[in-house]
Design a protein around this motif. Structure first.
Motif, PDB file in Angstrom:
ATOM      1  N   LEU A 190      29.156 -19.053  51.194  1.00 28.57           N
ATOM      2  CA  LEU A 190      29.475 -19.447  49.828  1.00 28.57           C
ATOM      3  C   LEU A 190      28.225 -19.860  49.063  1.00 28.57           C
ATOM      4  CD1 LEU A 190      32.743 -21.448  50.549  1.00 28.57           C
ATOM      5  CD2 LEU A 190      32.574 -19.492  48.993  1.00 28.57           C
ATOM      6  N   GLN A 193      26.314 -16.919  47.870  1.00 28.76           N
ATOM      7  CA  GLN A 193      26.948 -16.259  46.733  1.00 28.76           C
ATOM      8  C   GLN A 193      26.805 -17.065  45.450  1.00 28.76           C
ATOM      9  OE1 GLN A 193      31.045 -15.741  47.829  1.00 28.76           O
ATOM     10  NE2 GLN A 193      30.569 -14.520  49.633  1.00 28.76           N
ATOM     11  N   ASP A 194      26.890 -18.396  45.587  1.00 26.40           N
ATOM     12  CA  ASP A 194      26.944 -19.281  44.418  1.00 26.40           C
ATOM     13  C   ASP A 194      26.361 -20.628  44.817  1.00 26.40           C
ATOM     14  OD1 ASP A 194      27.547 -20.883  42.267  1.00 26.40           O
ATOM     15  OD2 ASP A 194      29.704 -20.493  42.275  1.00 26.40           O
ATOM     16  N   TRP A 197      28.537 -23.826  44.288  1.00 29.00           N
ATOM     17  CA  TRP A 197      29.951 -23.635  44.617  1.00 29.00           C
ATOM     18  C   TRP A 197      30.702 -24.945  44.846  1.00 29.00           C
ATOM     19  CZ3 TRP A 197      32.239 -24.799  49.457  1.00 29.00           C
ATOM     20  CH2 TRP A 197      31.339 -25.210  50.464  1.00 29.00           C
ATOM     21  N   ASN A 200      30.827 -26.798  40.728  1.00 29.03           N
ATOM     22  CA  ASN A 200      31.025 -26.189  39.412  1.00 29.03           C
ATOM     23  C   ASN A 200      32.494 -26.033  39.005  1.00 29.03           C
ATOM     24  OD1 ASN A 200      31.874 -23.909  40.858  1.00 29.03           O
ATOM     25  ND2 ASN A 200      29.909 -22.843  40.632  1.00 29.03           N
ATOM     26  N   LYS A 202      34.832 -24.088  40.014  1.00 28.82           N
ATOM     27  CA  LYS A 202      35.380 -22.731  39.986  1.00 28.82           C
ATOM     28  C   LYS A 202      36.290 -22.439  41.179  1.00 28.82           C
ATOM     29  CE  LYS A 202      31.583 -20.669  37.352  1.00 28.82           C
ATOM     30  NZ  LYS A 202      30.519 -19.623  37.329  1.00 28.82           N
ATOM     31  N   ARG A 203      36.329 -23.352  42.145  1.00 33.61           N
ATOM     32  CA  ARG A 203      37.124 -23.126  43.352  1.00 33.61           C
ATOM     33  C   ARG A 203      38.038 -24.316  43.619  1.00 33.61           C
ATOM     34  NH1 ARG A 203      32.224 -20.899  43.785  1.00 33.61           N
ATOM     35  NH2 ARG A 203      32.062 -18.795  44.649  1.00 33.61           N
TER      36      ARG A 203
END
Length: 207
Positions: A190, A193-194, A197, A200, A202-203
């Motif tokens: 993760l 990728q970001d 993570w 932010n 977003k998940r």
């Protein structure tokens, strides 16, 4: 797993609520569903006695939402006949749940304290121990479950929070740098990728 538990029917479900506004409405709607379908005989909301953050849900926020729902459409022509608009019908059912004691609103100073869940007062822990499932909402409640510590990402939540007095379901948007329950290498993947993570928003997770 949570659905299987609830669909079998339980006595009581508790929510440790987080934000007011739309999020609180989205707590009230499933509470109504659980009660209306007979999947739970009682739902208890654990709310703040004062705002820890400005958006925190308090008992008066629940009352305000139910009153707004019951008021219905602003145009009188929209409120004709025996069939109420769905939102207004929801408001009336919630009012009935409150009046009958099926929906309870509780607030305790602990929820706005600096204490971790491991330090929960015995009286409050005893109340939660009567629940078949406690639904914990939000990032701060998740951090309090974990003592606000940076555990290894592969650590198991159920082992860290074995002290918690009832079965629980944690619902959280990732906004703080604490996360457990991942598989080996998952955090690293993760992060590749970001890089943001964890913070932010977003998940989300259901644990």
């Amino acid at each position: 797993r949570a659905a299987a538990l609830l669909l079998a029917g339980v006595q009581r479900v508790d929510f440790v609520n987080d934000n007011a506004g739309r999020e609180l409405l989205f707590d009230l709607a499933p509470a109504d569903l659980l009660l209306r379908q007979g999947w739970a005989r009682q739902v208890v909301f654990h709310l703040k006695d004062r705002p820890f953050f400005v958006s925190d849900a308090m008992p008066q926020d629940v009352r305000a939402i139910i009153d707004l729902l019951q008021a219905g459409p602003s145009h009188p022509a929209d409120n004709q006949g025996s069939n109420l608009p769905p939102a207004q019908a929801l408001g009336r059912r919630l009012e009935e749940h409150l009046a009958a004691g099926r929906l309870l609103l509780d607030s305790a100073p602990f929820w706005t304290s600096c204490l971790m869940f491991r330090q929960m007062p015995p009286e409050l822990a005893g109340k939660l121990a009567e629940s078949d499932l406690v639904i914990l909402k939000g990032d701060v409640n998740y951090r309090r479950l974990l003592d606000d510590r940076h555990w290894p990402h592969t650590a198991r939540l159920e082992e860290i929070a074995v002290y918690f007095p009832a079965p629980f379901l944690a619902l959280r948007t990732l906004k703080g740098e604490i996360m457990v329950g991942l598989g080996p290498g998952q955090a690293e993947e993760l992060a590749a990728q970001d890089p943001t993570w964890l913070i932010n928003g977003k998940r989300g997770i259901i644990q």
